[in-house]
Design an enzyme around this catalytic site. Structure first.
Site, mmCIF file in Angstrom:
data_model
loop_
_atom_site.group_PDB
_atom_site.id
_atom_site.type_symbol
_atom_site.label_atom_id
_atom_site.label_comp_id
_atom_site.label_asym_id
_atom_site.label_seq_id
_atom_site.Cartn_x
_atom_site.Cartn_y
_atom_site.Cartn_z
ATOM 1 C CG ASP A 189 -8.456 5.308 -0.586
ATOM 2 O OD1 ASP A 189 -9.474 5.849 -1.050
ATOM 3 O OD2 ASP A 189 -7.998 4.247 -1.033
ATOM 4 N N GLY B 277 -13.443 -1.418 -7.266
ATOM 5 C CA GLY B 277 -14.734 -0.812 -6.932
ATOM 6 C C GLY B 277 -14.775 -0.053 -5.624
ATOM 7 N N GLY B 278 -13.610 0.381 -5.118
ATOM 8 C CA GLY B 278 -13.635 1.124 -3.854
ATOM 9 C C GLY B 278 -14.310 0.307 -2.770
ATOM 10 C CB THR C 141 -9.065 -0.971 -8.002
ATOM 11 O OG1 THR C 141 -9.080 0.281 -7.336
ATOM 12 C CG2 THR C 141 -8.302 -1.984 -7.192
ATOM 13 N NE ARG D 185 -4.102 1.824 0.798
ATOM 14 C CZ ARG D 185 -5.066 2.147 -0.059
ATOM 15 N NH1 ARG D 185 -4.993 1.798 -1.341
ATOM 16 N NH2 ARG D 185 -6.124 2.815 0.352
ATOM 17 C CB SER E 258 -7.001 -0.337 1.125
ATOM 18 O OG SER E 258 -7.451 -0.967 -0.058
ATOM 19 C CB SER E 259 -12.391 -1.097 0.256
ATOM 20 O OG SER E 259 -12.817 -0.058 1.079
ATOM 21 C CB THR F 146 -5.867 0.626 -6.742
ATOM 22 O OG1 THR F 146 -6.753 1.620 -7.243
ATOM 23 C CG2 THR F 146 -5.381 1.072 -5.369
HETATM 24 O O1 DON Z 1 -7.865 1.124 -1.740
HETATM 25 C C1 DON Z 1 -9.034 1.372 -1.944
HETATM 26 O O2 DON Z 1 -9.944 0.893 -1.308
HETATM 27 C C2 DON Z 1 -9.384 2.299 -3.097
HETATM 28 N N1 DON Z 1 -8.313 3.202 -3.369
HETATM 29 C C3 DON Z 1 -9.735 1.498 -4.279
HETATM 30 C C4 DON Z 1 -10.198 2.365 -5.391
HETATM 31 C C5 DON Z 1 -10.992 1.656 -6.385
HETATM 32 O O3 DON Z 1 -11.315 0.509 -6.302
HETATM 33 C C6 DON Z 1 -11.434 2.437 -7.546
HETATM 34 N N2 DON Z 1 -12.369 3.404 -7.237
HETATM 35 N N3 DON Z 1 -12.317 4.534 -7.118
#
Ligand code: DON
Length: 562
Positions: free
Chosen positions: A414, A464-465, A372, A97, A443-444, A390
């Site tokens: 984030d 997908g965040g 991502t 990360r 992160s997700s 991502t």
């Molecule tokens: O790490 C994360 O959870 C986010 N930066 C992921 C971003 C993502 O999947 C695309 N959407 N904005």
């Protein structure tokens, strides 16, 4: 006659697909498989497997290839997570990360009144976190790779140098992101030799990226974090208002972390611990669902959607309250959050006839787009890799040095941007994820491996965040509980609820009007969306055959096996 000709054409087409195993629909293989967002990259991963490389080798080659072919999210300028299970059943994870730069601070995106300057945490060079991808892939290789490093980077060098034919999907996507006053770098990034935007079907050459990748190929991690690449990053940052320095780059380290583990019935879940919330949240949701008797709840029924939404609502509230970088939050109640007792307690206050309340006085968070990217890989010995990485939004910050040819992330977005301030919309101000120098943002991303009897059963992940957690969780449930094939598990209706905003998001066209009406009457606020997630998965069938599929919302994606 005409009908016969059509049938013959269809069967020839199907035979062609099966014979070439080229990534459309559901793919079967016996020896190994790579599923990702771009079939050119999947093929590169499989070529590494065929050369005798293991799943780790293939994941490295695929990830570098995606940095060339899938610039929306494939990257060397961002970060991510890798979950690995070897053929003997040992598992581990690598956290690469991004980190906040040394000069970052909790108020860096606030105005004089201490209020977030709208958009500032996602735009400009201050939104860039110190990239982790090269360090993470390098660590994976040092610890678990088998083929020479240079053999894994070279295919990406070649692709960047020789050029790739720009697909329709990428050409259209690039045009959209070059519209308006989007930063100049992206305009230049997709330039053809005439200085115009490369069109669909034209060869797209990335010479500067090839040179950067050559340095990584020849010098490993140091090719990125030291020497001329690092110097150019630092110079570019300084000249254009960024804060990442040579010090930030030389100090960056990926971290090997113990996976977070849970169970669902006879299956084990091996997933990513913080700084991703993905593993904790997927396990908590599955634990909540385990409390229900799903045999009596048909898939996609009103009762099913309500229950899934309530499991998500509770889990996302816990995520917002407790999770952040483990190196800065030593007292996160992880064991509690993933325990069966906690799930039981959480389950008991679900009202089966009415939507619960999301009290936004404390927390809230936005769901995100899709950029991502995830790769699922298995090799002939049963080593499995689940990797999600991502640059945050599509094309990250949209900025980069023209001399380096890659795009910087905008992952600083984030972090919780305004300490102590949480609203009904998307801002969370809780402490665990407030900006601190060198901290990793929450992160997700949820790269996950599910095992049965100690062997890989399902390898799955998605972009997908915050919706990543929801889609991965549902795909797991679909396969285990509703016995779907991998393709079906990926394609069927999915929902998302993240506590705040208090909305039940569903995929348009896939939920019946009756169900929508019933859920509304129960007190849910429904919000339709074209699709959720972009899952990439491999299911290991009892016969030993691998069944893989990439989400149909990823037209360039593909499951390739041999
Ligand atoms: O790490 C994360 O959870 C986010 N930066 C992921 C971003 C993502 O999947 C695309 N959407 N904005």
């Amino acid at each position: 006659m005409a009908v016969k000709t059509i049938i013959k054409a269809i069967s020839l087409f199907v035979m062609f697909m099966i014979a070439h195993n080229n990534g459309f629909g559901q793919t079967y293989a016996k020896q190994g498989m790579v599923v990702c967002d771009n079939t050119v990259a999947s093929n590169i991963g499989v070529s590494i497997l065929k050369k005798g490389g293991n799943a780790i080798d293939a994941s490295i080659a695929t990830a570098f290839a995606l940095a060339v072919t899938h610039p929306q999210a494939g990257n060397i300028g961002g970060g991510g997570f890798l979950v690995f299970m070897d053929s003997e059943g040992k598992s581990t994870t690598i956290d690469f990360r991004e980190k906040a730069p040394l000069l970052a601070s909790s108020d860096m995106f606030l105005d004089d009144e201490g209020v977030l300057v709208k958009g500032s945490n996602h735009n400009g060079l201050k939104s860039v976190g110190v990239p982790g991808t090269v360090a993470g892939l390098y660590m994976a290789h040092q610890k678990y790779g088998t083929l020479p490093w240079r053999d894994l980077v070279q295919p990406a060098v070649q692709l960047a140098k020789d050029g790739v034919v720009l697909s329709w999907t990428l050409a259209e996507h690039a045009k959209k992101h070059n519209a308006g006053d989007y930063p100049q770098f992206l305009k230049d990034y997709f330039k053809n030799p005439k200085g115009e935007l490369t069109e669909f079907g034209e060869l797209w050459v990335q010479q500067e990226l090839a040179t950067t990748l050559e340095l990584i190929r020849d010098h490993g991690k140091d090719g990125f974090y030291k020497g001329s690449v690092a110097q150019e990053i630092a110079d570019f940052m300084k000249a254009n208002g960024g804060i990442i320095t040579l010090d930030d780059l030389s100090k960056y380290e990926a971290v090997e972390r113990k996976p977070i583990k849970g169970t669902y019935k006879e299956f084990e879940i091996i997933a990513m611990p913080p700084p991703s919330s993905g593993g904790v949240a997927v396990i908590e949701m599955l634990n909540l669902m385990e409390q229900a008797n799903l045999d009596s709840i048909p898939f996609n029924s009103t009762a099913y959607v309500h229950l899934v939404a309530e499991a998500m609502r509770r889990t996302f509230a816990d995520r917002a309250e407790h999770l952040g970088d483990p190196d800065y939050n030593l007292d996160m109640p992880l064991d509690k959050l993933i325990s069966k007792d906690f799930a039981k307690m959480r389950y008991e206050n679900i009202d089966f006839n009415h939507a619960s309340i999301s009290d936004s006085s404390k927390f809230g968070q936005l769901y995100d787009g899709k950029n991502t990217t995830h790769l699922s890989i298995i090799d002939k010995d049963g080593n499995a890799v689940s990797l999600t990485y991502t640059i945050e939004q599509s094309y990250g910050s949209g900025l980069g040095s023209p001399h380096l040819g890659f795009i910087f992330n905008n992952e600083m977005g984030d972090f919780n941007p305004q300490p102590g301030y949480t609203n009904n919309g998307w801002i969370i101000g809780t402490d665990p994820n407030v900006i601190q120098p060198e901290k990793r943002m929450l992160s997700s991303m949820s790269p996950t491996i599910i095992t049965k009897n100690g062997r890989p059963y399902l390898i799955i992940g998605s972009p997908g965040g915050r919706t990543i957690i929801s889609t991965v969780f549902q795909a797991i449930l679909n396969v285990i509980e509703y016995e779907m094939s991998i393709e079906k598990a990926i394609e069927v209706m999915k929902i998302h609820h993240q506590w705040m905003p208090n909305e039940l998001v569903f995929e348009n066209d896939l939920m019946s009007p009756d169900t929508q009406k019933a859920l509304t009457q129960m007190g849910h606020t429904l919000k339709g969306r074209e699709s959720l997630g972009r899952l990439m998965g491999i299911l290991c069938l009892p016969s030993g055959v691998y069944q893989g599929a990439s989400d149909s919302s990823s037209p360039d994606g593909g499951a390739v096996g041999y």
